[in-house]
Design an enzyme around this catalytic site. Structure first.
Site, PDB file in Angstrom:
ATOM      1  N   SER A  13       1.002  -1.152  -0.034  1.00  0.00           N
ATOM      2  CA  SER A  13       0.041  -0.106   0.018  1.00  0.00           C
ATOM      3  C   SER A  13       1.011   1.197  -0.016  1.00  0.00           C
ATOM      4  CB  SER A  13      -0.918  -0.212   1.141  1.00  0.00           C
ATOM      5  OG  SER A  13      -1.675   1.070   1.327  1.00  0.00           O
ATOM      6  N   LYS A  17       1.673   1.854  -7.010  1.00  0.00           N
ATOM      7  CA  LYS A  17       0.731   1.017  -8.059  1.00  0.00           C
ATOM      8  C   LYS A  17      -0.395   1.850  -8.641  1.00  0.00           C
ATOM      9  CE  LYS A  17      -0.791  -2.214  -4.882  1.00  0.00           C
ATOM     10  NZ  LYS A  17      -0.508  -1.156  -3.864  1.00  0.00           N
ATOM     11  N   SER A  85      -2.282  -7.259  -3.953  1.00  0.00           N
ATOM     12  CA  SER A  85      -2.154  -8.890  -4.246  1.00  0.00           C
ATOM     13  C   SER A  85      -0.886  -9.490  -3.650  1.00  0.00           C
ATOM     14  CB  SER A  85      -2.210  -9.038  -5.882  1.00  0.00           C
ATOM     15  OG  SER A  85      -1.307  -8.085  -6.517  1.00  0.00           O
TER      16      SER A  85
END
Lengths: 181, 181
Positions: A13, A17, A85
Site C-alpha cells: 500500500s 501502484k 495482491s
C-alpha cells in the site's frame, strides 16, 4: 485490432501502484489501445463487497480480479490490476490462466512507506488500530520473476512509466511508440 | 471495430436462456463480433462463490454480472448474460448503468417447465427438497418492457434465434447479416 493482455501491478500500500497504473493507462489510451484499470477499491465495491482481509478473502478478491482481467484481455483489452495482491501463489494462479500476463513489482522499502504514509494507514497499523495490514502484521510475498521491477523510492513515476513502456514494446505487448497503428 | 452492448436474457430455470444464448453467441462470432457469455453457473464459480439464493445474494450476484457485462460492453464486446435474474428492479439497475442494453424475456409457462423438467429440479422444488426455487416458492418478476419476448413453448430455438437476430439488426445493434463488415 490490438491484442489484449493483463498488466498486473503488485506491491505494498502506498508504493505507487495506482499512480503508475493511471499513467500507463492514459498513455496506452492515447496510443489507441482499449484499457480498463481495476483498482482494489473499485473491485471491492463491485465484485467483492462483504469480503474482508483474511488470507482466504484476499485470495478470493484477487481471483475475481484475475477472472475479469482474463475476460477483458482475451477480448482485446489491456486489463490493468492495481491491487496489493500479497500472495505469490494466487498471482501465479492468475498468471497461469492468461495467455499474456505482464507482472510489475512496484517496490518500495517499508521504511520509506511508513515515513511518507500519505493516507496515515501505516501509523494506524503500527499503532495496532488497523489489524492485518500488509507489510506490518500481514504478509507480502515479493514476486520471484516479475516482468519488471520499478523502485519508486529511487525513480519518479515518469521514469517508471518510461521503463515500463519500453519493456512492453520490447516484449512485443505493444507497438513501439513511433509506429503507426 | 464493432460496438459492444449487453444482451441480457431473463427467465425461469429451464426456459431456454442458455440454449438461446449459445446459439446467438455462435452466430454473432461467425459474423465477426467479439462475444462473451456469462452464464449463471460460470459466474457463481468465478465471481460469487459463497453466495446463496436469498434475495440479497441473488441481487449481489446479478449486480456483479452486470458490472462485468458493462466492462466488456464498453470495450466493444457483446456481453451475454443468461442468468435467471428474477428481480425487475435489479435488472433495471443494471440496464441503467449501460449505454446499450437489450433485454430478452425467455418466456415459458411454469406448467410446461414442470412437465419437461430436464434436470429434475422442478420435481424436487415441488416436493420441497429444494427451497427458494424461482417460480415455485421464490418470486420471478417478468420484465415490463423487454426489447424482445421469445416464447419457447411455441417456437423452436432456431425460430427464436432468427427473431432475435432480426430485432438486433433492426435496432441497429448489429449489421444486417448480408452486410459486409
Amino acid at each position: 485490432m490490438s491484442e489484449g493482455f493483463t498488466l498486473w501491478f503488485t506491491g505494498l500500500s502506498g508504493a505507487g501502484k495506482s499512480t503508475l497504473a493511471s499513467l500507463v493507462a492514459e498513455e496506452l489510451r492515447r496510443r489507441g489501445h482499449r484499457v480498463e484499470v481495476l483498482d482494489g477499491d473499485e473491485v471491492r465495491t463491485n465484485l467483492s463487497k462483504g469480503l474482508g482481509f483474511s488470507k482466504e478473502d484476499r485470495d478470493t478478491n484477487i481471483r475475481r480480479i484475475g477472472y475479469v482481467c482474463r475476460l477483458l484481455a482475451r477480448n482485446g483489452v489491456i486489463a490493468i490490476s492495481a491491487a496489493i495482491s500479497p500472495y505469490r501463489a494466487i498471482r501465479d494462479e492468475v498468471r497461469a490462466q492468461h495467455d499474456q500476463f505482464f507482472e510489475v513489482f512496484v517496490k518500495c522499502p517499508i521504511e520509506t512507506l511508513t515515513e511518507r504514509d500519505v493516507k496515515g494507514l501505516y501509523r494506524k497499523a503500527l499503532a495496532g488500530e488497523i489489524k492485518g495490514f500488509t507489510g506490518i502484521d500481514d504478509p507480502y510475498e515479493e514476486p520471484l520473476r516479475p516482468e519488471l521491477v520499478v523502485e519508486t523510492h529511487i525513480e519518479t513515476p515518469r521514469q517508471s512509466l518510461a521503463r515500463l513502456l519500453g519493456r512492453l514494446e520490447q516484449a512485443g505487448y505493444i507497438a513501439p511508440s513511433g509506429a503507426r497503428r
